[in-house]
Design a protein around this motif. Structure first.
Motif, short mmCIF file in Angstrom:
data_model
loop_
_atom_site.label_atom_id
_atom_site.label_comp_id
_atom_site.label_asym_id
_atom_site.label_seq_id
_atom_site.Cartn_x
_atom_site.Cartn_y
_atom_site.Cartn_z
N TYR A 17 -2.87 -34.71 22.48
CA TYR A 17 -2.98 -33.25 22.34
C TYR A 17 -3.59 -32.91 20.99
O TYR A 17 -3.20 -33.49 19.97
N VAL A 19 -3.84 -29.53 18.56
CA VAL A 19 -3.37 -28.16 18.37
C VAL A 19 -4.28 -27.51 17.33
O VAL A 19 -4.44 -28.04 16.22
N GLU A 280 -4.73 -32.48 26.45
CA GLU A 280 -4.89 -31.03 26.37
C GLU A 280 -5.33 -30.59 24.99
O GLU A 280 -5.07 -31.26 23.99
N ILE A 282 -4.68 -27.16 22.63
CA ILE A 282 -3.78 -26.00 22.56
C ILE A 282 -4.27 -25.09 21.43
O ILE A 282 -4.37 -25.53 20.28
N SER A 284 -3.63 -22.21 18.93
CA SER A 284 -2.50 -21.49 18.30
C SER A 284 -2.99 -20.86 17.00
O SER A 284 -2.36 -21.01 15.95
N LYS A 564 -2.11 -21.52 30.54
CA LYS A 564 -3.46 -22.10 30.68
C LYS A 564 -4.49 -20.99 30.76
O LYS A 564 -4.28 -19.99 31.47
N ARG A 572 -4.76 -24.49 26.67
CA ARG A 572 -3.68 -23.49 26.65
C ARG A 572 -3.76 -22.67 25.37
O ARG A 572 -4.26 -23.14 24.35
N VAL A 574 -1.03 -20.89 22.85
CA VAL A 574 0.39 -20.75 22.52
C VAL A 574 0.51 -20.04 21.17
O VAL A 574 0.35 -20.68 20.11
N SER A 599 6.25 -25.82 24.89
CA SER A 599 6.36 -27.28 24.71
C SER A 599 7.01 -27.90 25.93
O SER A 599 6.58 -28.96 26.40
N ILE A 602 4.53 -27.91 28.78
CA ILE A 602 3.47 -28.93 28.60
C ILE A 602 4.03 -30.32 28.93
O ILE A 602 3.38 -31.13 29.59
#
Ligand SMILES: Cc1cc2nc3c(=O)[nH]c(=O)nc-3n(C[C@H](O)[C@H](O)[C@H](O)COP(=O)(O)OP(=O)(O)OC[C@H]3O[C@@H](n4cnc5c(N)ncnc54)[C@H](O)[C@@H]3O)c2cc1C
Length: 605
Positions: A17, A19, A280, A282, A284, A564, A572, A574, A599, A602
């Motif tokens: 992942y 972020v 993925e 993410i 944020s 998503k 995604r 978040v 979390s 996911i």
């Protein structure tokens, strides 16, 4: 790790992942996903990691980093045509911790009905019971010292409502700047019809309360995403955090539908890099920058994207729309009164001769540096501060707004109209501040003592937007909160400011007050002059949300209930931007809870 990690090392790793943004939500998600040692998580944060800065760590200095060139992105709105053309600052934290790094530390929740309302808008599983579970999971409540609790009537935390084993530390403030005035301030609010609500975290927000704060009372320091989610886990060999890394876009596998994200492009020390994620990506980056990243990546309104030469991968015009901000008369437009100088307020702490004793007190976890400058808050329904005629007029205006609104917004307005009439729904908030707040050209008189108020409209009808203004990822987006673009918001604010003025005329406070300073008595005497004062001075209360809303796509949604992005397989969002509607609470606790729940979604927990 962070300090030693180079961009080259970061990109040589294939993460499960990635972020984007090491802020409030981003670090929470990264910490939770990296609990599994087999999962590799990479975080890219545009700002730095500064663990030893007093203005971050000392609760009494909370708020002082607003406008700071390093720790605040410093965004400013476009001129607000309904607010005297003001360009209004929209502070956003920059650095590990994001806005939890510079916020005031108030930690509270909205009423249960507001979270249930998120579910009712088309988001199964996003209701009060779920939020409560994740509020609790996110936090540990540190018990209040019994003497302190008895002296200030602070209730004991019930584990039915409060977490006792989560990472974020919360506590009641160690110090109240009101001194002997605290009881009177609470009584004044009760006199105005706002009932006492000892713990407003149990699903009913209406009332006067002392808020919890995100502070570790054992050493009187800020508890925030960077120390509880990053620093505490920095030994993990599977959590990689690169700072000074500005993400410019998400990369997708060509020709996939739904689109498959494979990594991100970022800029570090003027060099462009690409990092890969096998599972993925993410986003944020917060309510003002998440839309920017989506648009730079080709997800947004195709007309806008083509204007900046960006190929449209998903035509999703809702990206960056639906921006909702509280409106208030915060620092730049407060209600300010001079009071009897015999009372202790934070004004004394601002005098140069106080500096040494402040430090001494702080060493003992006492005094103004140990707690944020405000912690008494009052949330009240429309009937408490508006007449039946004013409420009826508001309703007519809201119904008219609904007629012209697209379907998704119409649904939001339906909820707002229902709530506005309900005695259980807070529509106004006032935050008394024990001291002087600057207002227009008002100046503080040495040795004088003041009491001020921030007045907030909790559920504005106005909707703004945030969009790219360039294809350059380093260029700031265009932020238009559209303050007061619905005239009903101005009328609610007018009524709320008058309510704040009435606070100073209560029997609890009447004999304490010496002089009304802002708005000046002659301004307060006329509604038109007061409206003008509000337009000149209204500012944001730092809670932007809604710009990547979790809603059905046809209702203006950007993400689905699994967060998503519509049209993608594994991208995604978040952060605060997914909240579809403004909530009557300060937002950080809700953002932590969103990230905790995300979390679990996911990891399929
Ligand atoms: C001054 C201020 C006072 C506040 N006071 C309170 C309060 O007392 N109580 C309360 O409940 N709430 C308060 N809030 C609101 C609350 O802090 C926020 O709602 C919450 O922290 C938002 O979290 P987030 O994860 O959505 O965004 P953030 O925490 O802002 O995280 C976004 C992160 O993304 C990073 N980023 C952005 N763009 C990029 C990019 N292109 N590449 C890499 N990184 C990027 C940013 O640097 C930041 O670290 C306040 C906010 C501010 C600004």
């Amino acid at each position: 790790m962070t300090a030693k990690l180079t961009a080259a090392q970061f990109v040589s790793t294939t993460f499960d992942y990635i972020v984007i943004g090491g802020g409030t939500a981003g670090l929470t998600v990264a910490a939770r996903l990296s609990e599994d040692p087999a999962t590799k998580v990479g975080v890219l944060e545009a700002g730095d990691w500064d663990p030893n800065i007093a203005a971050i760590n000392l609760p009494g200095l909370a708020g002082s980093l607003m406008g700071h060139e390093k720790h605040d992105w410093g965004p400013v709105s476009v001129p607000q045509i309904h607010a005297n053309g003001q360009k209004v600052p929209q502070p956003r934290g920059k650095g590990l911790g994001g806005s939890s790094l510079i916020n005031i530390t108030l930690l509270d929740r909205a009423s249960a009905a507001e979270y249930d309302g998120i579910e009712a808008l088309g988001n199964p599983g996003w209701n009060w019971n779920e939020f409560l579970k994740y509020f609790k999971k996110s936090e540990t409540t540190i018990p209040t010292d019994p003497d302190h609790a008895a002296k200030h009537t602070l209730p004991k935390a019930d584990t039915k409502w409060h977490g006792d084993s989560g990472p974020l530390l919360k506590s009641y403030p160690l110090y109240f700047g009101f001194g002997q005035l605290r009881e009177r301030v609470m009584s004044a609010l009760e006199e105005l019809g706002v009932p006492s609500n000892p713990d407003a975290n149990e699903g009913n927000k209406v009332g006067v309360s002392t808020t919890y704060v995100s502070v570790d009372p054992r050493n009187a320091t800020r508890s925030y995403a960077a120390n509880v989610h990053f620093q505490a886990n920095s030994h993990r060999g599977n959590l990689f955090v690169l700072t000074s890394a500005t993400v410019s876009k998400v990369i997708f596998r060509e020709g996939t539908s739904p689109l498959v994200a494979t990594g991100v492009e970022f800029i570090h020390e003027d060099q462009k890099y690409r990092a890969s994620a096998s599972k993925e990506v993410i986003v944020s980056a917060g309510s003002l920058q998440t839309p920017q990243i989506l648009e730079l990546s080709g997800i947004g309104d195709k007309t806008l994207l083509s204007k900046y030469g960006i190929a449209t991968l998903i035509d999703l015009p809702s990206v960056g729309e639906n921006l909702q901000v509280y409106v208030d008369d915060h620092v730049s437009a407060p209600v300010v009164f001079e009071i009897d100088p015999q009372y202790e307020t934070l004004d004394a702490a601002r005098e140069p001769e106080a500096a040494a004793s402040l430090q001494q007190l702080y060493q003992q976890r006492q005094g103004p540096l140990s707690a944020p400058p405000l912690s008494v808050v009052a949330f009240f329904p429309s009937e408490t501060f508006m007449s039946p005629e004013q409420r009826q007029k508001w309703k007519e205006g809201a119904l008219a707004a609904m007629q012209d609104a697209p379907e998704g917004l119409r649904k939001q307005y339906e909820v707002q109209i229902r709530r506005f009439a309900a005695p259980s729904s807070p529509e106004g908030e006032i935050m008394p501040v024990p001291g002087f707040l600057p207002a227009l050209d008002l100046k503080r008189t040495p040795k004088a003592r003041y009491l001020s108020i921030c007045t907030v409209v909790l559920h504005p009808l106005s909707r703004g937007s945030v969009h790219i203004a360039s294809a350059d990822p380093q260029a700031p987006p265009t932020i238009d909160p559209a303050y007061l673009s619905r005239p009903e918001d101005l009328e609610v604010l007018l009524a709320a400011v008058k309510f704040s003025l009435a606070f100073f005329k209560t029997t609890a406070l009447g004999d304490v007050v010496r002089k009304q300073l802002a708005p000046a008595p002659e301004v307060a005497a006329s509604d038109d002059a007061l409206r003008d004062y509000i337009k000149k001075t209204c500012a944001c209360v730092y809670h932007p949300l809604g710009t990547a809303a979790m809603l059905p796509k046809q209702h203006g949604g950007v993400v689905d209930p699994e967060l998503k992005v519509y049209g993608t397989a594994n991208l995604r969002v978040v952060d605060a931007s997914i909240l579809p509607m403004q909530i009557a609470a300060h937002t950080q606790a809700t953002v932590y809870a969103i990230a905790e729940k995300a979390s679990d979604i996911i990891r399929g927990a």
